[in-house]
Design an enzyme around this catalytic site. Structure first.
Site, PDB file in Angstrom:
ATOM      1  N   GLU A 285       0.827  -1.221   0.000  1.00 30.41           N
ATOM      2  CA  GLU A 285       0.000   0.000   0.000  1.00 30.41           C
ATOM      3  C   GLU A 285       0.860   1.270   0.000  1.00 30.41           C
ATOM      4  O   GLU A 285       0.689   2.129   0.861  1.00 30.41           O
ATOM      5  CB  GLU A 285      -0.888   0.030   1.250  1.00 30.41           C
ATOM      6  N   CYS A 356      -2.943  34.242   8.613  1.00 24.85           N
ATOM      7  CA  CYS A 356      -2.741  34.953   9.872  1.00 24.85           C
ATOM      8  C   CYS A 356      -2.434  33.986  11.004  1.00 24.85           C
ATOM      9  O   CYS A 356      -3.270  33.729  11.882  1.00 24.85           O
ATOM     10  CB  CYS A 356      -3.966  35.797  10.185  1.00 24.85           C
TER      11      CYS A 356
HETATM   12  C1  LIG Z   1      -1.270   6.287   4.945  1.00 23.09           C
HETATM   13  C2  LIG Z   1      -1.381   4.835   4.744  1.00 23.09           C
HETATM   14  C3  LIG Z   1      -0.631   4.197   3.747  1.00 23.09           C
HETATM   15  C4  LIG Z   1       0.366   4.933   2.883  1.00 23.09           C
HETATM   16  O1  LIG Z   1       1.452   5.393   3.608  1.00 23.09           O
HETATM   17  P1  LIG Z   1       2.706   6.026   2.830  1.00 23.09           P
HETATM   18  O2  LIG Z   1       3.668   6.361   3.877  1.00 23.09           O
HETATM   19  O3  LIG Z   1       2.216   7.212   2.096  1.00 23.09           O
HETATM   20  O4  LIG Z   1       3.221   4.963   1.904  1.00 23.09           O
HETATM   21  C5  LIG Z   1      -0.820   2.845   3.572  1.00 23.09           C
HETATM   22  N1  LIG Z   1      -1.697   2.143   4.322  1.00 23.09           N
HETATM   23  C6  LIG Z   1      -2.424   2.719   5.291  1.00 23.09           C
HETATM   24  C7  LIG Z   1      -3.360   1.895   6.092  1.00 23.09           C
HETATM   25  C8  LIG Z   1      -2.301   4.081   5.529  1.00 23.09           C
HETATM   26  O5  LIG Z   1      -3.031   4.646   6.495  1.00 23.09           O
END
Ligand SMILES: *Cc1c(COP(=O)(O)O)cnc(C)c1O
Length: 434
Positions: A285, A356
């Site tokens: 991911e 601001c």
């Molecule tokens: C934010 C997030 C990611 C991605 O994280 P990166 O550091 O941008 O690669 C992947 N999985 C989950 C569950 C996340 O919350």
């Protein structure tokens, strides 16, 4: 030709910065500032680099890259990744909607997040997502009830908190340590998995982890997998024979200043060695890694000021446009798009916005070219967690977004108009009786 590559995708040729083949001044003249500019070629290159490292190390283990939509949820960016073969990782019904609009099918989607509502879970079942990363016993029971009401069986992976230490640069982007709000506490994992296995309207199809962001070394992933693997063995020994997926989360780091970038070959080889023989398909991911370096934020210098012996460069982009410097104390390199003709004179200045708040800055005590009002700046490495975190604070319309492809560019988000700021508000009230 040129003085070399700044960030791939963004190059300086004869003292002037380009996004691929398009001069950034041309975009600023046509679209105005502040504006985020993304390089489609750079996004594709990042995707290809990661995919080929994974393919080389995991030729025989099914795996897929699911882009974390929260890093950059622009439809055209999503579409670019969809065309490369990516799936998505979403954290809200809004991101699910965007993913569907960009052309992703339900089976391309994994659904993460610590606080999904029953409505969001129901929508995910309607769209038949690949699986839902459940983060608590309470969520598991709500999902079971929602699935029962719908007469379907929900595919569930459990997000386990492996309780490992991650060396990310800011506490707000560490998510896998003991006591964090994310995931199921390690010691509860077996109990919740057995509960999931016993419920009639969910099917436990895997385990999930996401330990944090901006990670450049293999060690924290290895520590986490070393905790997850015995759990898989325990669950199988307890008769759970439905596990298909292992979701390794995101977190691969990029270079903002001088950080080591994620070592993809080491990462892929580490994953391969770690998961061999588990018989599970893998999901990755990444968010930041795919898009951060593919974006710049264009801002114009409005004024110069000296106050209390300090130099200020005041720009038309503020913390509402890019909150990372003030929210995470994040470093973003700032380049002048056209080098000023002043023999390389430099100043040490705070680069600040019009908002601001004293916390409204893009950079503090930064050595900068001695720019005049009107100069165009490119705030580097802002393709991830840039526009998506923009707000209307101070009633400032959010910036435009532009995608560059070779020597063409397209507006992919129009700049907000003033009437957009009040579109959902009412000054003439319709009181309701209670
Ligand atoms: C934010 C997030 C990611 C991605 O994280 P990166 O550091 O941008 O690669 C992947 N999985 C989950 C569950 C996340 O919350």
């Amino acid at each position: 030709m040129g003085e070399g590559v700044l960030t791939p995708g963004f190059v300086r040729v004869d003292g002037e910065m380009f996004a691929e083949g398009v001069p950034l001044e041309r975009i600023a003249a046509a679209v105005g500032t502040p504006t985020y500019v993304y390089s489609a070629g750079r996004i594709r290159e990042q995707y290809r680099r990661l995919e080929s490292a994974l393919m080389a190390a995991l030729p025989d283990i099914p795996h897929r890259i699911h882009f974390s939509v929260k890093a950059n949820s622009n439809l055209a960016v999503l579409r670019t990744l969809q065309e490369m073969g990516a799936g998505v990782d979403i954290v809200s019904a809004g991101e699910l909607y965007r993913a569907r609009e960009a052309g992703f099918g339900g089976a391309d989607v994994v659904f993460s997040g610590v606080g999904k509502t029953a409505e969001e879970l129901s929508q995910a079942l309607t769209d038949q997502v690949l699986f839902i990363n459940v983060e608590s016993e309470g969520e598991l029971l709500v999902l079971d009830a929602v699935a029962e009401a719908r007469g379907v069986v929900a595919p569930v992976t459990l997000r386990i908190n492996p309780e490992v230490t991650v060396e990310s640069p800011h506490a707000y982007i560490r998510t896998g340590e003991k006591g964090h709000k994310f995931g199921i506490p390690y010691d509860d994992a077996e109990h919740v998995a057995l509960l999931a296995h016993s419920l009639r309207n969910v099917r436990l199809v895997g385990l999930d982890m996401h330990i944090g962001s901006q990670i450049s070394t293999w060690a924290p992933y290895e520590d986490a997998l070393t905790r997850i693997k015995p759990l898989i063995a325990t669950l199988r020994a307890a008769g759970i024979d439905t596990l298909q997926w292992l979701d390794i989360g995101g977190g691969l780091g990029v270079t903002y200043e001088d950080e080591a970038p994620a070592d993809l070959e080491r990462f892929a080889a580490g994953v391969a060695a770690s998961v061999r023989g588990l018989g599970l398909s893998l999901v990755f991911e990444p968010g930041r890694f795919l898009v951060a370096e593919a974006g710049v934020l264009l801002a114009r210098v409005l004024y110069r000021k000296r106050s209390g012996g300090k130099e200020y460069i005041i720009t038309d982009a503020g913390m509402n446009d890019l909150v990372r410097p003030s929210h995470y104390q994040a470093y973003h390199r700032i380049d002048v798009v056209r080098e000023p003709a002043n023999d390389g004179a430099v100043v040490v200045a705070d680069v600040v916005g019009p908002v601001c708040e004293s916390g409204d800055f893009l950079a503090l005590a930064r050595e900068m070219p001695d720019v005049e009002p009107g100069a165009l700046l490119a705030v580097q490495t802002t393709g991830a967690y840039g526009f998506v975190m923009a707000s209307n604070y101070n009633s400032r319309p959010r910036p435009a977004e532009v995608l560059v492809e070779g020597d063409c560019f397209a507006i992919v988000t129009e700049r907000e108009r003033l009437e957009d700021l009040v579109r959902l508000e009412r000054a003439h009230l319709q009181w309701r009786n209670v």
